[in-house]
Design a protein around this motif. Structure first.
Motif, PDB file in Angstrom:
ATOM      1  N   MET A  89      29.433  32.029  39.007  1.00 32.57           N
ATOM      2  CA  MET A  89      30.827  32.443  38.871  1.00 32.57           C
ATOM      3  C   MET A  89      30.861  33.891  38.432  1.00 32.57           C
ATOM      4  O   MET A  89      30.441  34.225  37.337  1.00 32.57           O
TER       5      MET A  89
ATOM      6  N   VAL B  17      35.617  39.509  27.722  1.00 29.24           N
ATOM      7  CA  VAL B  17      34.163  39.397  27.582  1.00 29.24           C
ATOM      8  C   VAL B  17      33.760  38.162  26.775  1.00 29.24           C
ATOM      9  O   VAL B  17      32.902  37.384  27.220  1.00 29.24           O
ATOM     10  N   PRO B  18      34.342  37.957  25.577  1.00 23.47           N
ATOM     11  CA  PRO B  18      33.903  36.782  24.808  1.00 23.47           C
ATOM     12  C   PRO B  18      34.019  35.452  25.563  1.00 23.47           C
ATOM     13  O   PRO B  18      33.030  34.714  25.633  1.00 23.47           O
TER      14      PRO B  18
ATOM     15  N   ALA C 180      34.095  34.976  28.741  1.00 16.03           N
ATOM     16  CA  ALA C 180      33.173  35.003  29.881  1.00 16.03           C
ATOM     17  C   ALA C 180      31.766  34.654  29.413  1.00 16.03           C
ATOM     18  O   ALA C 180      31.068  33.851  30.043  1.00 16.03           O
ATOM     19  N   VAL C 181      31.363  35.247  28.301  1.00 14.47           N
ATOM     20  CA  VAL C 181      30.040  34.956  27.746  1.00 14.47           C
ATOM     21  C   VAL C 181      29.924  33.472  27.424  1.00 14.47           C
ATOM     22  O   VAL C 181      28.922  32.821  27.754  1.00 14.47           O
ATOM     23  N   GLU C 182      30.938  32.903  26.798  1.00 16.05           N
ATOM     24  CA  GLU C 182      30.852  31.494  26.388  1.00 16.05           C
ATOM     25  C   GLU C 182      30.864  30.553  27.587  1.00 16.05           C
ATOM     26  O   GLU C 182      30.164  29.533  27.592  1.00 16.05           O
ATOM     27  N   LEU C 183      31.658  30.885  28.613  1.00 16.62           N
ATOM     28  CA  LEU C 183      31.764  29.988  29.775  1.00 16.62           C
ATOM     29  C   LEU C 183      30.629  30.184  30.769  1.00 16.62           C
ATOM     30  O   LEU C 183      30.534  29.435  31.740  1.00 16.62           O
ATOM     31  N   GLY C 184      29.788  31.191  30.551  1.00 21.27           N
ATOM     32  CA  GLY C 184      28.740  31.455  31.533  1.00 21.27           C
ATOM     33  C   GLY C 184      29.258  32.153  32.779  1.00 21.27           C
ATOM     34  O   GLY C 184      28.660  32.070  33.841  1.00 21.27           O
ATOM     35  N   VAL C 185      30.392  32.855  32.636  1.00 22.35           N
ATOM     36  CA  VAL C 185      30.960  33.632  33.740  1.00 22.35           C
ATOM     37  C   VAL C 185      30.383  35.042  33.674  1.00 22.35           C
ATOM     38  O   VAL C 185      30.367  35.659  32.608  1.00 22.35           O
ATOM     39  N   GLU C 186      29.896  35.543  34.815  1.00 20.48           N
ATOM     40  CA  GLU C 186      29.414  36.924  34.851  1.00 20.48           C
ATOM     41  C   GLU C 186      30.620  37.829  35.082  1.00 20.48           C
ATOM     42  O   GLU C 186      31.372  37.641  36.034  1.00 20.48           O
TER      43      GLU C 186
ATOM     44  N   GLU D 284      40.403  33.302  28.011  1.00 20.29           N
ATOM     45  CA  GLU D 284      39.655  32.226  28.662  1.00 20.29           C
ATOM     46  C   GLU D 284      40.505  31.603  29.772  1.00 20.29           C
ATOM     47  O   GLU D 284      40.005  31.349  30.875  1.00 20.29           O
TER      48      GLU D 284
ATOM     49  N   ARG E  38      39.683  31.120  33.743  1.00 19.13           N
ATOM     50  CA  ARG E  38      39.729  29.815  34.412  1.00 19.13           C
ATOM     51  C   ARG E  38      40.697  29.861  35.592  1.00 19.13           C
ATOM     52  O   ARG E  38      40.384  29.365  36.687  1.00 19.13           O
TER      53      ARG E  38
ATOM     54  N   LEU F 265      39.621  27.213  38.234  1.00 14.11           N
ATOM     55  CA  LEU F 265      39.030  26.135  37.430  1.00 14.11           C
ATOM     56  C   LEU F 265      40.159  25.413  36.685  1.00 14.11           C
ATOM     57  O   LEU F 265      41.195  26.008  36.394  1.00 14.11           O
TER      58      LEU F 265
ATOM     59  N   ARG G 142      22.941  36.207  22.624  1.00 17.38           N
ATOM     60  CA  ARG G 142      24.110  36.111  23.516  1.00 17.38           C
ATOM     61  C   ARG G 142      25.369  35.751  22.738  1.00 17.38           C
ATOM     62  O   ARG G 142      26.426  36.337  22.936  1.00 17.38           O
TER      63      ARG G 142
ATOM     64  N   PRO H  75      30.266  37.889  21.539  1.00 17.55           N
ATOM     65  CA  PRO H  75      31.722  37.770  21.318  1.00 17.55           C
ATOM     66  C   PRO H  75      32.196  38.328  19.976  1.00 17.55           C
ATOM     67  O   PRO H  75      33.126  39.161  19.964  1.00 17.55           O
TER      68      PRO H  75
END
Lengths: 369, 369
Positions: A1, A16-17, A19-25, A279, A283, A288, B13, B17
């Motif tokens: 993603m 960014v936060p 995206a980092v947590e959801l594994g989204v680049e 977030e 999504r 999503l 990682r 955040p």
């Protein structure tokens, strides 16, 4: 993603936060290498240059935005090249041009202030007379945070702007307060709404947000939700839509403006809701399923940090704030200080609104001189 | 404020955040460009190479860690070069060498399992006899997630490891459950502790965490806090310290292991506490005042996602999870799937522990085959 964001301001930064947590680049097209969202900037370039934007869009699953200033030609070039753009150009037109928005809302029967398109001083004069001697004039494009807005009481007070084209004229609404209803919508049609919030402006800039809007009647809440739902659906918005509203003294709810992206009135959701607006925006544009917009506490208060200390030295203020208000959630945007500039915000949550407001204001005050 | 993190795993990682929100510039020394913390990787290199680490450390205000494997020589080279290292080499020794830890805890009078340093099969045999016929042997260094740990019942079952040097032998503790007490400490001495939590392990790997530890007696909570406070203080820990504990059937609390960094037992704090362990770690190593460790809900449940689907396709699972559990907070580490590998976790919070556990487990189950 992979999500590509055009614009490297604080809204991209705050994506960014999650995206980092959801594994989204996340990839960001920033104006400069030191943009607020610099940690995610992969391309530095001009968002008005279709070639730059097309090259940036290669390899991402969807393009979305930190701001609404990308020209329609560039947006259409993306779509024509097969890039998924959310929100799309047709939706974004309504956030880019206030005249387009007013016309569309009128067609939808959404309550809004009295308005007119005025092409010259004569039309402006007639409108001023019709709405009682005072009017708000707005440049249809490019205004934000109080720029491009003027209150006038005679026909020639907007001649300078009229030289560049027609303006939007609106009645001066006598309002009790300003509200905002945020909604997220994904392409499949699912929508999720956070609580209606009260926003407090000063000099045209958002200063404070209280969530939920204190003492809002059930009717006002229902109408705000209906308006947000209607607008998101009819305009085909994907992502977060902020509907800024006036609540009048006779409890009417009128649409002031729209933003088709995460919005200052939703910053409280980072700390105050199960799913933040950032977030949810990710999504939604990735189509999503949406997360729960429920609040995690009865009350949240958000206070903007504007300008920052005249000495520019944030690093000396931060420890004092933290020592004084250990429950305040500080958000800094990685910007240099400048009078009036939004350089961060503070949120506090709790069982009591007054307490939350006190904590957030006390914390934010550490950046004042 | 610039923090350099050695190691590019999921702990680095998850510092991204809060760094973004606090306006802290994060630089990561990663093992590879596709490390879990890749968005913040500024240097790719070997953390065992002092030259690499020294070059990386230039320009940051403090060096901290994603893991405890940085050799003492490298740590001392940093300190000798004037780099601020938190936690420092002397504290880190206790997380790097289990024999050093056991000796130190004994000196402090901190309750722990019976143990011995065993240099050969004869000493191991004598210890096994002393503690009732079974013992746990551990390699002093390099063990994690069940690696380097073996249960033995006769003297020669650890000959292979003994060839490399002395081992730590411990009694097999009959425990009711495992607990963890997380504490953050800053150089000035200020400490902050989150709730005591219960951790559930399987095959030596953390599977689930419940916060706060259900039905913990006030005495157990007090002892756990005293132990964590004593250890953090005596060892001069800066940053987050995780003290893994056994709760025995007769309500003793014994120290199992330490970690001097954010820890799996504290992942729930991202969604369940006012200040997450990752934000607190950044504050602590920057010697900033600590944030409130209060929970934002009565209960939090965290479930690890181990291995992931055999087809490796996370992107197809995520939408199903989100549709089914809109209140679950998903955290993916940007890793490829591999049996047993920690690739993410899910947290749920709420007024009822069973509900939170149900949501977190139901969500995590979408990654099982």
């Amino acid at each position: 993603m992979r999500v590509g964001v055009i614009g490297g301001g604080q809204l991209a930064r705050m994506m960014v936060p999650p995206a980092v947590e959801l594994g989204v680049e996340l990839a960001v097209l920033g104006e400069a290498p030191d943009a607020s969202a610099r940690i995610a900037v992969t391309t530095v370039g001009d968002y008005r240059d279709a070639d730059v934007v097309l090259a940036f869009a290669r390899g991402v699953d969807v393009i979305t935005f930190d701001h609404e200033h990308v020209p329609q030609e560039v947006l259409h070039a993306l779509v024509d090249a097969g890039v998924v753009v959310r929100p799309g150009p047709d939706a974004l037109r309504h956030a880019q041009d206030k005249l387009v928005l007013r016309e569309r809302l009128q067609g939808l029967g959404v309550p809004q202030p009295e308005w007119a398109r005025v092409a010259d001083a004569e039309e402006l004069g007639a409108f001023i007379e019709r709405v009682g001697g005072r009017a708000v004039v707005k440049t249809p494009r490019g205004g934000y945070d109080g720029h491009g807005v003027r209150i006038v009481s005679s026909a020639h007070e907007a001649d300078d702007w009229l030289a560049d084209g027609p303006l939007l004229a609106e009645e001066v609404v006598e309002f009790r307060r300003e509200l905002a209803q945020l909604v997220a919508r994904r392409p499949s049609g699912e929508v999720a709404m956070w609580s209606l919030v009260e926003t407090v402006q000063g000099d045209g800039v958002c200063r404070e947000v209280f969530a939920p809007a204190p003492h809002a009647t059930a009717r006002v809440e229902r109408v705000a939700r209906e308006i947000a739902h209607t607008v998101a659906e009819a305009l085909g918005v994907t992502g977060v839509l902020a509907v800024e509203l006036f609540e009048t003294f006779d409890e009417r709810v009128l649409v002031n403006e729209l933003a088709m992206r995460p919005h200052n009135s939703g910053h409280w959701t980072i700390d105050g809701a199960v799913t933040s607006q950032f977030e949810q925006h990710l999504r939604a544009v990735l189509d999503l399923p949406l997360g729960s917009p429920d609040a995690i506490a009865p009350w949240s208060a958000m206070v903007n940090v504007l300008g920052g200390p005249a000495d520019g030295d944030l690093d000396r203020r931060v420890p004092r704030l933290m020592a004084d208000q250990p429950a305040a959630k500080l958000h800094l945007y990685g910007k240099t200080t400048r009078p009036g500039r939004k350089i961060g915000h503070v949120t506090a949550t709790g069982d009591d609104l007054d307490d939350a407001v006190f904590v957030a204001r006390a914390a934010a005050a550490f950046f004042e001189d």
